[in-house]
Motif scaffolding. Sequence first.
Motif, mmCIF file in Angstrom:
data_model
loop_
_atom_site.group_PDB
_atom_site.id
_atom_site.type_symbol
_atom_site.label_atom_id
_atom_site.label_comp_id
_atom_site.label_asym_id
_atom_site.label_seq_id
_atom_site.Cartn_x
_atom_site.Cartn_y
_atom_site.Cartn_z
ATOM 1 N N TRP A 155 61.516 7.036 -1.753
ATOM 2 C CA TRP A 155 60.522 7.852 -2.458
ATOM 3 C C TRP A 155 60.562 9.310 -2.030
ATOM 4 O O TRP A 155 60.502 10.218 -2.837
ATOM 5 N N ALA A 178 51.442 7.620 -2.072
ATOM 6 C CA ALA A 178 51.412 8.550 -0.929
ATOM 7 C C ALA A 178 50.165 8.387 -0.040
ATOM 8 O O ALA A 178 50.010 9.116 0.922
ATOM 9 N N LYS A 194 52.656 5.385 7.503
ATOM 10 C CA LYS A 194 51.372 6.033 7.213
ATOM 11 C C LYS A 194 50.402 4.928 6.816
ATOM 12 O O LYS A 194 50.687 4.212 5.872
ATOM 13 N N ARG A 205 49.306 27.153 5.958
ATOM 14 C CA ARG A 205 49.132 26.776 4.544
ATOM 15 C C ARG A 205 48.366 27.856 3.779
ATOM 16 O O ARG A 205 48.741 28.226 2.670
ATOM 17 N N PRO A 207 58.672 14.580 -4.534
ATOM 18 C CA PRO A 207 57.615 15.571 -4.316
ATOM 19 C C PRO A 207 57.994 16.538 -3.203
ATOM 20 O O PRO A 207 58.655 16.149 -2.240
ATOM 21 N N PRO A 250 56.108 19.688 -0.995
ATOM 22 C CA PRO A 250 54.809 20.360 -0.829
ATOM 23 C C PRO A 250 54.854 21.827 -1.220
ATOM 24 O O PRO A 250 55.885 22.485 -1.043
ATOM 25 N N GLY A 251 53.747 22.330 -1.756
ATOM 26 C CA GLY A 251 53.659 23.742 -2.118
ATOM 27 C C GLY A 251 54.101 24.670 -0.993
ATOM 28 O O GLY A 251 54.876 25.604 -1.232
ATOM 29 N N ILE A 296 52.866 11.510 6.078
ATOM 30 C CA ILE A 296 54.263 11.628 5.664
ATOM 31 C C ILE A 296 54.855 12.920 6.239
ATOM 32 O O ILE A 296 55.901 12.904 6.870
ATOM 33 N N GLU A 297 54.179 14.017 6.019
ATOM 34 C CA GLU A 297 54.636 15.299 6.579
ATOM 35 C C GLU A 297 54.249 15.361 8.051
ATOM 36 O O GLU A 297 53.369 14.628 8.500
HETATM 37 P P1 XMP Z 1 50.855 13.507 3.837
HETATM 38 O O1 XMP Z 1 51.612 14.342 4.824
HETATM 39 O O2 XMP Z 1 49.410 13.928 3.723
HETATM 40 O O3 XMP Z 1 51.517 13.790 2.422
HETATM 41 O O4 XMP Z 1 50.974 12.022 4.111
HETATM 42 C C1 XMP Z 1 51.276 13.047 1.251
HETATM 43 C C2 XMP Z 1 52.106 13.671 0.128
HETATM 44 O O5 XMP Z 1 51.608 14.974 -0.187
HETATM 45 C C3 XMP Z 1 52.614 15.963 0.026
HETATM 46 N N1 XMP Z 1 51.966 17.130 0.669
HETATM 47 C C4 XMP Z 1 51.646 18.284 0.046
HETATM 48 N N2 XMP Z 1 51.838 18.666 -1.228
HETATM 49 N N3 XMP Z 1 50.834 20.740 -0.733
HETATM 50 C C5 XMP Z 1 51.436 19.903 -1.602
HETATM 51 O O6 XMP Z 1 51.621 20.278 -2.739
HETATM 52 C C6 XMP Z 1 50.611 20.435 0.568
HETATM 53 O O7 XMP Z 1 50.063 21.215 1.332
HETATM 54 C C7 XMP Z 1 51.040 19.123 0.959
HETATM 55 N N4 XMP Z 1 50.981 18.434 2.135
HETATM 56 C C8 XMP Z 1 51.552 17.231 1.928
HETATM 57 C C9 XMP Z 1 53.643 15.310 0.932
HETATM 58 O O8 XMP Z 1 54.938 15.889 0.771
HETATM 59 C C10 XMP Z 1 53.575 13.874 0.507
HETATM 60 O O9 XMP Z 1 54.350 13.621 -0.652
#
Ligand code: XMP
Length: 326
Positions: A246, A281, A318, A117, A203, A205-206, A323-324
């Motif tokens: 979603w 989320a 979750k 990341r 959504p 992720p970045g 989620i990821e």
């Molecule tokens: P998790 O995996 O934490 O994800 O349950 C929750 C939401 O956040 C998004 N996600 C990210 N978005 N940068 C982002 O902009 C990130 O590093 C990142 N990690 C998770 C994920 O897709 C989900 O919608």
Amino acid sequence: MDSNRRPENMARITTKELAEKFIDEQIGLIRKQVGDKKVLLALSGGVDSSVVAALLIKAIGKQLICVHVNHGLMRKGESEQVIEVFKGNLEENLIYIDGTDRFLDKLTDVAEPETKRKIIGGEFIRVFEEEARKLTDVDFLAQGTIYPDIIESKGVKAHHNVGGLPDDLKFELVEPVKLLYKDEVRVVGSALGLPDAMVYRQPFPGPGLGVRCTGAITRDRLEALRESDAILREEFEKAGLADKIWQFFTVVPDFRSTGVRDGKRVFDWPVIIRAVNTVDAMSAEVPEIDWNILKKITDRILAEVPGVCRVLYDLSPKAPATIEWE
Ligand code: XMP
């Protein structure tokens, strides 16, 4: 008055008419702030930066310069869509940087999720900074900051990462949607004529597909991920599930399993399907998907994606799973 605070009496933008009123107001404010100066925007293709781009094009036209950085971790067709939607208006003011090799080289053999990341975010800033330094007559930086970004992360749009530019590269910020919630940004985007596929995008992720190609990213697994994700999206759309679920995507983990192909044993990758429903989320449920749809997706991935011999559906809510996958 704190300009980062949404006034209590501010009406929620729920209709085209309210969106048009907001757009007219913002056009006036942007013109007043910017005058005849140039504005730079990192255009990821996500909802927020796309809406800001469309708004600025309406307000100041070619005074806007957009940089789209393809980090090589975009979904199939995503960078192409950004160019298709904005090239007509921006022409040479849309700068497209294909950073695929640069990002993937930096990520070679890096398996630790947070390090991945950081590399992706850091490299993104560097590429953007290099482009910004080439432009000598820009005074403003536009950002797709929205209200939850202000509430949750003190104004830093963490996943766009442009907040991290070095001190000698100071711009005045233009943040026209910073008091809006996500649903309002979408209504404004539609009123600006952006395509539904962009406005109602789930959504992403970045760090993009980087967090779904687990462990050290390899180009073959990344390709399997991109292709399987495209098949999943296509089939969910055909089945009418795309706007009911979603977020959904595939994951390619960094382990192999045995399979048989053409009478020979192979040692190939699994593809994991992830689909979740959630409100915020913070917690998420896994929807029950019709068996025939899952079977069709499985058959297509196994037939069309090289190097894959197994498809799994992730049933984990979750919490405890996120989620990821990384
Ligand atoms: P998790 O995996 O934490 O994800 O349950 C929750 C939401 O956040 C998004 N996600 C990210 N978005 N940068 C982002 O902009 C990130 O590093 C990142 N990690 C998770 C994920 O897709 C989900 O919608």
